[in-house]
Scaffold this motif. Structure first.
Motif, PDB file in Angstrom:
ATOM      1  N   PRO A 150       0.812  -1.218   0.000  1.00 54.47           N
ATOM      2  CA  PRO A 150       0.000   0.000   0.000  1.00 54.47           C
ATOM      3  C   PRO A 150       0.845   1.267   0.000  1.00 54.47           C
ATOM      4  O   PRO A 150       1.940   1.284   0.584  1.00 54.47           O
ATOM      5  N   PRO A 151       0.361   2.311  -0.670  1.00 52.80           N
ATOM      6  CA  PRO A 151       1.128   3.563  -0.774  1.00 52.80           C
ATOM      7  C   PRO A 151       1.093   4.337   0.542  1.00 52.80           C
ATOM      8  O   PRO A 151       0.199   4.127   1.360  1.00 52.80           O
ATOM      9  N   PRO A 152       2.050   5.223   0.752  1.00 53.74           N
ATOM     10  CA  PRO A 152       2.003   6.079   1.953  1.00 53.74           C
ATOM     11  C   PRO A 152       0.777   6.994   1.919  1.00 53.74           C
ATOM     12  O   PRO A 152       0.239   7.275   0.851  1.00 53.74           O
ATOM     13  N   VAL A 153       0.358   7.432   3.090  1.00 50.97           N
ATOM     14  CA  VAL A 153      -0.833   8.278   3.217  1.00 50.97           C
ATOM     15  C   VAL A 153      -0.414   9.579   3.885  1.00 50.97           C
ATOM     16  O   VAL A 153       0.350   9.555   4.859  1.00 50.97           O
ATOM     17  N   ARG A 154      -0.888  10.687   3.369  1.00 53.75           N
ATOM     18  CA  ARG A 154      -0.692  11.952   4.091  1.00 53.75           C
ATOM     19  C   ARG A 154      -1.903  12.828   3.789  1.00 53.75           C
ATOM     20  O   ARG A 154      -1.989  13.430   2.729  1.00 53.75           O
ATOM     21  N   ILE A 155      -2.860  12.831   4.691  1.00 56.48           N
ATOM     22  CA  ILE A 155      -4.119  13.534   4.427  1.00 56.48           C
ATOM     23  C   ILE A 155      -4.541  14.384   5.623  1.00 56.48           C
ATOM     24  O   ILE A 155      -4.106  14.164   6.755  1.00 56.48           O
ATOM     25  N   ILE A 156      -5.395  15.352   5.320  1.00 53.61           N
ATOM     26  CA  ILE A 156      -6.183  15.994   6.378  1.00 53.61           C
ATOM     27  C   ILE A 156      -7.656  15.767   6.042  1.00 53.61           C
ATOM     28  O   ILE A 156      -8.035  15.733   4.872  1.00 53.61           O
ATOM     29  N   VAL A 157      -8.452  15.570   7.083  1.00 56.56           N
ATOM     30  CA  VAL A 157      -9.885  15.329   6.907  1.00 56.56           C
ATOM     31  C   VAL A 157     -10.625  16.412   7.681  1.00 56.56           C
ATOM     32  O   VAL A 157     -10.673  16.369   8.908  1.00 56.56           O
ATOM     33  N   PRO A 158     -11.173  17.401   6.994  1.00 60.38           N
ATOM     34  CA  PRO A 158     -11.956  18.417   7.701  1.00 60.38           C
ATOM     35  C   PRO A 158     -13.412  18.000   7.760  1.00 60.38           C
ATOM     36  O   PRO A 158     -13.849  17.192   6.944  1.00 60.38           O
ATOM     37  N   GLY A 159     -14.142  18.530   8.717  1.00 55.70           N
ATOM     38  CA  GLY A 159     -15.586  18.291   8.678  1.00 55.70           C
ATOM     39  C   GLY A 159     -16.271  18.424  10.013  1.00 55.70           C
ATOM     40  O   GLY A 159     -15.635  18.477  11.069  1.00 55.70           O
ATOM     41  N   MET A 160     -17.600  18.445   9.930  1.00 57.78           N
ATOM     42  CA  MET A 160     -18.415  18.599  11.132  1.00 57.78           C
ATOM     43  C   MET A 160     -18.394  17.319  11.955  1.00 57.78           C
ATOM     44  O   MET A 160     -18.489  16.220  11.417  1.00 57.78           O
ATOM     45  N   VAL A 161     -18.310  17.486  13.256  1.00 63.59           N
ATOM     46  CA  VAL A 161     -18.452  16.374  14.188  1.00 63.59           C
ATOM     47  C   VAL A 161     -19.471  16.790  15.256  1.00 63.59           C
ATOM     48  O   VAL A 161     -19.792  17.969  15.379  1.00 63.59           O
ATOM     49  N   PHE A 166     -19.506  20.878  15.752  1.00 65.42           N
ATOM     50  CA  PHE A 166     -18.347  21.725  15.495  1.00 65.42           C
ATOM     51  C   PHE A 166     -17.460  21.097  14.429  1.00 65.42           C
ATOM     52  O   PHE A 166     -17.608  19.937  14.085  1.00 65.42           O
ATOM     53  N   ASP A 167     -16.566  21.929  13.914  1.00 69.62           N
ATOM     54  CA  ASP A 167     -15.718  21.504  12.815  1.00 69.62           C
ATOM     55  C   ASP A 167     -14.393  20.998  13.364  1.00 69.62           C
ATOM     56  O   ASP A 167     -13.821  21.605  14.260  1.00 69.62           O
ATOM     57  N   ALA A 218      -1.299  10.578  13.843  1.00 72.95           N
ATOM     58  CA  ALA A 218      -2.599  11.190  13.585  1.00 72.95           C
ATOM     59  C   ALA A 218      -2.804  12.304  14.594  1.00 72.95           C
ATOM     60  O   ALA A 218      -2.216  12.287  15.673  1.00 72.95           O
ATOM     61  N   PHE A 219      -3.602  13.268  14.189  1.00 74.61           N
ATOM     62  CA  PHE A 219      -3.942  14.334  15.131  1.00 74.61           C
ATOM     63  C   PHE A 219      -5.321  14.860  14.777  1.00 74.61           C
ATOM     64  O   PHE A 219      -5.845  14.592  13.682  1.00 74.61           O
ATOM     65  N   GLY A 220      -5.921  15.572  15.685  1.00 81.77           N
ATOM     66  CA  GLY A 220      -7.214  16.178  15.417  1.00 81.77           C
ATOM     67  C   GLY A 220      -7.424  17.345  16.356  1.00 81.77           C
ATOM     68  O   GLY A 220      -6.944  17.324  17.488  1.00 81.77           O
ATOM     69  N   PHE A 221      -8.082  18.362  15.840  1.00 81.24           N
ATOM     70  CA  PHE A 221      -8.363  19.509  16.713  1.00 81.24           C
ATOM     71  C   PHE A 221      -9.593  20.244  16.189  1.00 81.24           C
ATOM     72  O   PHE A 221     -10.007  20.056  15.042  1.00 81.24           O
ATOM     73  N   GLY A 222     -10.140  21.078  17.047  1.00 83.18           N
ATOM     74  CA  GLY A 222     -11.325  21.852  16.692  1.00 83.18           C
ATOM     75  C   GLY A 222     -10.936  23.071  15.880  1.00 83.18           C
ATOM     76  O   GLY A 222     -10.090  23.856  16.296  1.00 83.18           O
ATOM     77  N   VAL A 223     -11.560  23.212  14.719  1.00 81.83           N
ATOM     78  CA  VAL A 223     -11.245  24.344  13.845  1.00 81.83           C
ATOM     79  C   VAL A 223     -11.741  25.645  14.468  1.00 81.83           C
ATOM     80  O   VAL A 223     -11.068  26.679  14.394  1.00 81.83           O
ATOM     81  N   GLN A 224     -12.911  25.592  15.127  1.00 78.01           N
ATOM     82  CA  GLN A 224     -13.418  26.818  15.750  1.00 78.01           C
ATOM     83  C   GLN A 224     -12.494  27.320  16.846  1.00 78.01           C
ATOM     84  O   GLN A 224     -12.356  28.514  17.054  1.00 78.01           O
TER      85      GLN A 224
END
Ligand SMILES: [Zn+2]
Lengths: 846, 356
Positions: free
Chosen positions: B201-212, B226-227, B324-330
């Motif tokens: 499998p190829p390497p992955v480098r993404i960001i996933v934005p969206g409402m949660v 929130f986003d 991996a990381f995640g944070f609130g856009v607001q």
């Protein structure tokens, strides 16, 4: 969890300041939310983000004192006067504490009462106000008696909420000693994450502190008796070892129920538990100290329930509908997810959550059967939630307590009971341990650590870190073989176990000490996200056309969305995705329409703004045929326009009202900007829109949406206040389809090098003929040499006659390779006029 | 030879004309002057027309003299014309001055929602580091939102994310729900990419934005919708130190070159080691203030992708690692724009939106 630092010091030497300790613990994953100071000087906040609360006691003003006599107040029955010695001299102090009444008028006390005494000028909490309000002691007169100082309640000192009775100190304290030297402390209030169950005790937390500071952990030694075995006083039947891997019982006879020693009660209070009596306190103290929740049964009650038969404890799932009155007096209805501790007569307690009323220890209890057990954490969690019974015990059991702790807990609990309540411990335990967990064994190398963390650690260092956390460790060659200690269940095996150990190593090494690097791994193939590019391009175009972007909540109600369909028209009978546990009914349904979000937004803003121009791009949630059951999250674009065309200024500018053609103009510019040039607007009927002012938009033969003026009946369903009288214009487009239609590549035409010929053509037509039809014919006939057709005038008049309309077009003729001759142009013009006359009955207006 | 008389007369006419021109005030008077001295009946023009009546040897002399006078008068006329034009312009300019302090005409302007603005900034920052935007759905199954992310059924870690469930019958342990985080996008992306070449499998480098969505009461700091922005990097050489470097880079791009980050040990079932990351408060430079408390702003969660999650995505954890990381856009928008109430974002009050 609340951890008094003085208690932690039973197990580890701490030479850090309070805020340094809070910072260290926080950085290692046990977030200190609050530092509550008990008497000590207030610490600097430093780098901890913990709240600092509590009270510093002035060592000169708040001291231990000895009450030698309690005398009646001359003018008040509910007050007394205490004669006390504060180390310097004798004082008379006024108090209303009810726990002194029994000494009132008894003359000089044979044994003085040791209390906390606050002198004039002391800053303490006001014991008679709600919450914690600071007050400074001043000289006053109460009912004719001078008062400038007081004996303190626990609330006044910030120890507990007790505010009526005064606090007694241990009898051996020396009057005049600063109180902070006796009771000064600080309590760390920790927010323990689910994987940190092993730290939910003083010993557990001390172990982490020892590992991080390189100090030695002072492990408590367990008593030699009782010994593990199969005692005679009771037996245990475990029906399902998956629910109950271990159950240990111990027995102590001839105890005397009374309050626990002062120091124990004080510790329990600081840790947030209420002292009850020496037996219950022993169970709670053990839980706080080493992490194993215990339960004490009145053994005589169990014997009575068993009749002549020996006591037999059975653990099993509850039957649906079975009930038990718990010690809070509530009759609980249980279901099969609940685990019960029973005897042969029926349920005794809800395992791991709460004891039953009948077998509870009370002041007449003489013998105590002590339970230490291990439970399935998922069942305990379900029961805790179903019964809404969060407790210190269930907090630990829902996070996983190692079965090894059951035996240690019972031994420690019995030891404390014997110390505080007297009595004789039965020399044997009864231990039923059908399902011991296997100790996780993990191999890890310096290369594993480097691969995951990006740091070079020697094999010895890795072994040392793990040993500090009580892993048993063996180095062989390039590998550390580590076996998890018997107080933790959070270590896995294989790759998971490796990750678990890497985390432990990182925590002890310190996250702060790991460097910051740039990714050196292969850059993945970069793909353009055309969907995003096109969506953002759409947003930019709409903004450039003067529209405000909005983003709405996804939830609504069928009633709110139903307003877009006037009564008597079709209804939206597509089922909604509905939230099972909404905060409110208004937030229970996922929207079907973005247009309704905009109508709501317009309604709310209409009182303040004479011009509304919004758009939103976002999903709606529709049922789909997909076997996953997941909704079709279709992306829509909705636009709403209403009110004045221009914002009113101070000049008599155009303040006309926006109409259908304003919105059509915006859509045309948008589509043009997206390189979708041949959009068609055809008259259509849609219940939301005015029957004569509505069109479907077709691009490349596909309907992308609908545009029009909102039907007056729909408009009426919203509240526009008294001032906003304008028609509402709106469009609702399928954004997914639009994105599909937007071309990835476009072509540009050359700029003409030869002059163009421009002329006007005024036609008189039947009103029933759409204007579009004339343009189509003009373009078809004009062909390549006709570069543009633009309508510049429309009018009706009596002269033209009823049902007739005049349309004036400006035609531009242009060839790319030559200057057109008059002859060419007039030939073309005549062809166009003939065609219009023939096909549309048009007449040229002179 | 004597000068012809006519020359003498022309000289006098010229002097008279020039003197009169001095007093001309406007274009009408100038026209009259021009008709008088340069018109068909003027002395100069008559002198030309009468040349034929002169004796031949005087003709050149008179012709040249008349010509000289004509040229001179024409030059004077041009000069006077320009003078008059300029004075007329000056006069007109003086009468046309505006009150420049009156307001300009208001042209309605469109605006992007602040959330879109901040997302675009984040797209740029992460795009520069090779992260591509990946879109993932908002309604999820328990399987994708929890189970595949290493939250088993009944696990206490689920209490960390209060969940909105969707009414849907007969789904057993796999109910539908509103995603509580953008992390299901990790599984969906890894599965999509690993399917391209399952054995390599190829390497992955993404960001996933969206409402949660989180089931909780709202207040100034808490929203129930929130986003979030998720980040995921998977490859054969992805390390915790890279995670620290990447998020510090983000902090610098967002808050300036001196921005500092801090990583605290934490727990998320889908990462191990796990870390909360904080950014040093830019209001007080980490000294502690009303915005931050202790000098640090809590931003989000992060960590090394848990081996089970890699495996669930089709990546062999013995060969691949990831962060991996995640944070609130607001949260970022609130810090950057000094917004005091998170509930402003989806309330769509123009008085808020107009400020961006
Ligand atoms: Zn600050």
């Amino acid at each position: 969890m609340k951890a008094p630092i003085s208690w932690l010091k039973d197990f580890v030497d701490i030479d850090l300041s309070i805020s340094e300790l809070a910072h260290l613990v926080t950085m290692a994953g046990m977030e200190v939310e609050e530092i509550r100071v008990i008497g000590l000087p207030m610490p600097e906040t430093g780098s901890t983000s913990a709240r600092v609360t509590g009270l510093a006691w002035d060592p000169n003003k708040i001291v231990a004192a000895a009450i030698t006599e309690v005398m009646p107040h001359p003018n008040a029955d509910r007050l007394t006067l205490c004669r006390l010695f504060d180390g310097q001299g004798e004082r008379i102090v006024l108090t209303g504490a009810p726990n002194l009444f029994e000494y009132k008028g008894k003359g000089v006390l044979p044994v003085p009462l040791k209390v906390a005494y606050a002198k004039e000028g002391s800053v303490i909490y006001d014991g008679h106000q709600e919450g914690y309000v600071l007050t400074t002691l001043k000289r006053t007169k109460i009912r004719g008696v001078e008062s400038d100082s007081m004996v303190c309640s626990e609330k006044e000192l910030g120890i507990s909420d007790e505010h009526e009775s005064i606090m007694f100190l241990e009898p051996d304290v020396i009057p005049g000693t600063p109180l902070v030297d006796i009771l000064g402390d600080a309590v760390l209030d920790l927010n323990l994450l689910p994987s940190y169950a092993r730290c939910a005790s003083m010993l557990g937390l001390a172990r982490e502190i020892a590992a991080m500071t390189g100090k030695k952990l002072k492990l408590p030694t367990l008593p030699l008796t009782p010994q593990n075995g199969k005692a005679e006083f009771a037996s245990i039947e475990i029906t399902d070892p998956n629910l109950n891997p271990r159950f240990v019982l111990g027995l102590i006879r001839d105890i005397e129920i009374k309050p626990s020693p002062f120091k124990i009660q004080h510790r329990l209070k600081l840790a947030g538990m209420r002292p009850i009596n020496n037996i219950v306190d022993a169970t709670n103290y053990t839980m706080l100290e080493i992490g194993e929740p215990l339960h004490a049964f009145d053994y005589d009650v169990l014997k009575k329930r068993a009749g002549n038969k020996p006591v037999k404890i059975i653990t099993r799932s509850a039957k649906d509908g079975e009930t038990l009155i718990t010690l809070d007096g509530v009759e609980r209805k249980l279901d099969s997810g609940t685990i019960l501790v029973c005897d042969e007569a029926g349920p005794l307690s809800i395992a791991g959550v709460m004891g039953g009323m009948e077998s509870e220890v009370n002041e007449n209890t003489r013998s105590v059967l002590l339970e230490g057990a291990s439970w399935n954490m998922i069942h305990i969690r379900r029961t805790t939630r179903a019964q809404n019974l969060p407790s210190e015990a269930s907090f630990r059991f829902t996070r996983g307590v190692h079965p090894a702790m059951a035996e240690k807990g019972v031994k420690r609990g019995l030891e404390l009971m014997a110390a505080w309540a007297g009595g004789k411990i039965d020399p044997l335990l009864f231990d039923n341990y059908p399902l011991p967990p296997s100790a996780a064994e993990v191999e890890i190398t310096p290369q594993d650590v480097k691969r995951s963390l990006g740091i070079d650690l020697s094999i010895e260092k890795i072994a040392e870190y793990l040993k500090q956390l009580e892993f048993s460790v063996k180095i062989s060659g390039n590998t550390v073989k580590a076996i998890a200690p018997d107080h933790r269940l959070d270590i896995g095996e294989g790759t998971t176990g490796k990750a678990d150990l890497v985390e432990e190593i990182a925590r002890i090494y310190g996250y702060d000490n790991i460097p910051e690097t740039r990714i050196s791994d292969l850059l993945p193939i970069q793909r353009s996200n055309l969907r995003l590019v096109k969506e953002e391009r759409t947003r930019d175009l709409l903004v450039s056309l003067g529209l405000q972007e909005v983003i709405s909540y996804r939830w609504t109600t069928p009633e709110r969305e139903g307003r877009r369909l006037p009564p008597g028209s079709e209804v939206d009978d597509k089922p909604y995705f509905r939230i099972a546990n909404p905060l409110a009914y208004e937030k229970a349904f996922l929207r079907h329409s973005v247009l309704t979000s905009l109508l709501d937004t317009a309604e709310r803003n209409s009182r303040r703004y004479p011009r509304l121009a919004f758009f939103e791009i976002g999903p709606v949630f529709l049922q789909s045929e997909d076997p996953s059951g997941l909704p079709d999250e279709q992306n829509r674009l909705a636009i709403l326009l209403a009110g004045q065309r221009n914002l009113q200024g101070w000049q008599p500018a155009d303040t006309g009202t926006m109409d259908f053609y304003d919105l059509k103009g915006i859509l045309t510019s948008l589509l043009n900007g997206l390189n979708l040039d041949h959009a068609k607007f055809n008259a259509a009927k849609h219940p939301t829109f005015h029957p004569g002012k509505c069109a479907v938009i077709t691009v490349e033969g596909q309907q992308i949406g609908v545009v029009g003026e909102i039907h007056p009946k729909v408009r009426e369903a919203y509240d526009w206040g008294d001032t906003f009288k304008y028609p509402i214009l709106a469009a609702d487009l399928d954004m997914d389809l639009l994105i599909k239609l937007i071309p990835d590549l476009t072509k540009t035409a050359d700029v003409p090098a030869f002059p163009a010929v421009v002329e006007d053509l005024a036609l008189v037509l039947d009103e029933t003929i759409p204007a579009d039809r004339a343009v189509e014919l003009i373009q078809q006939t004009g062909g390549k040499l006709l570069s543009s057709v633009r309508l510049f005038d429309v009018f009706r008049s009596e002269q033209l006659g009823a049902g007739k309309v005049s349309l004036a077009y400006r035609l531009t003729y242009q060839a790319m390779d030559r200057t057109l001759t008059d002859n060419e142009v007039s030939t073309l013009r005549n062809k166009i006029i003939k065609r219009l006359e023939y096909e549309l009955g048009a007449k040229l207006r002179s | 030879m004597t000068e012809p008389k006519v020359l003498e007369e022309l000289e006098q006419v010229k002097n008279a004309a020039l003197a009169e021109l001095e007093n001309v005030k406007d274009e009408t008077e100038l026209l009259t002057w021009r008709n008088t001295y340069l018109g068909k009946t003027s002395a100069v023009m008559k002198a030309f027309s009468s040349l034929g009546t002169l004796v031949p040897d005087q003709r050149p002399l008179v012709g040249q003299g008349a010509n000289r006078v004509k040229t001179m008068l024409e030059a004077a006329l041009t000069e006077k014309t320009n003078l008059l034009k300029e004075s007329a312009m000056a006069h007109s300019l003086a009468s046309q001055s505006l009150d420049v302090t009156l307001p300009g005409r208001v042209i309605p302007r469109g605006r992007l929602h602040p959330d879109t603005q901040i997302l675009r900034e984040l797209y740029r920052i992460f795009g520069d580091m090779g992260f591509q935007v990946y879109h993932s759905r908002e309604v999820e199954s328990d399987e994708y939102n929890f189970q595949l992310l290493n939250f088993p059924v009944g696990h206490p870690a689920r209490d960390m994310q209060d969940t909105y469930f969707i009414d849907a019958p007969n789904r057993g342990d796999n109910p539908l729900l509103m995603r509580t985080h953008t992390s299901p996008g990790q599984i969906r992306a890894m599965r999509e990419f690993s399917a391209l070449n399952p054995s390599d499998p190829p390497p992955v480098r993404i960001i996933v934005p969206g409402m949660v969505y989180r089931y909780e009461q709202t207040d100034q700091r808490h929203e129930t919708q929130f986003d979030q922005l998720e980040g995921l990097a998977v490859g054969e050489r992805i390390r915790f130190s890279d995670l620290k470097g990447t998020l510090t880079e983000m902090a610098r791009r967002l808050f300036g070159p001196n921005a500092r980050t801090r990583f605290r040990a934490s727990y998320f079932p889908f990462t191990e080691p796990s870390a909360e990351f904080d950014i040093q408060c830019f209001q007080c430079d980490g000294k502690g203030c009303g915005v931050c408390g202790g000098g640090w702003l809590e931003i989000g969660g992060s960590g090394m992708v848990h081996p089970n999650v890699l495996r669930n995505g089709g990546y062999d954890p013995t060969r691949y690692s990831g962060f991996a990381f995640g944070f609130g856009v607001q949260r970022i928008a609130m810090l950057k724009y000094g917004i005091n109430d998170i509930r402003y974002f989806w309330d769509n009050d123009l008085r808020f939106l107009e400020q961006f």
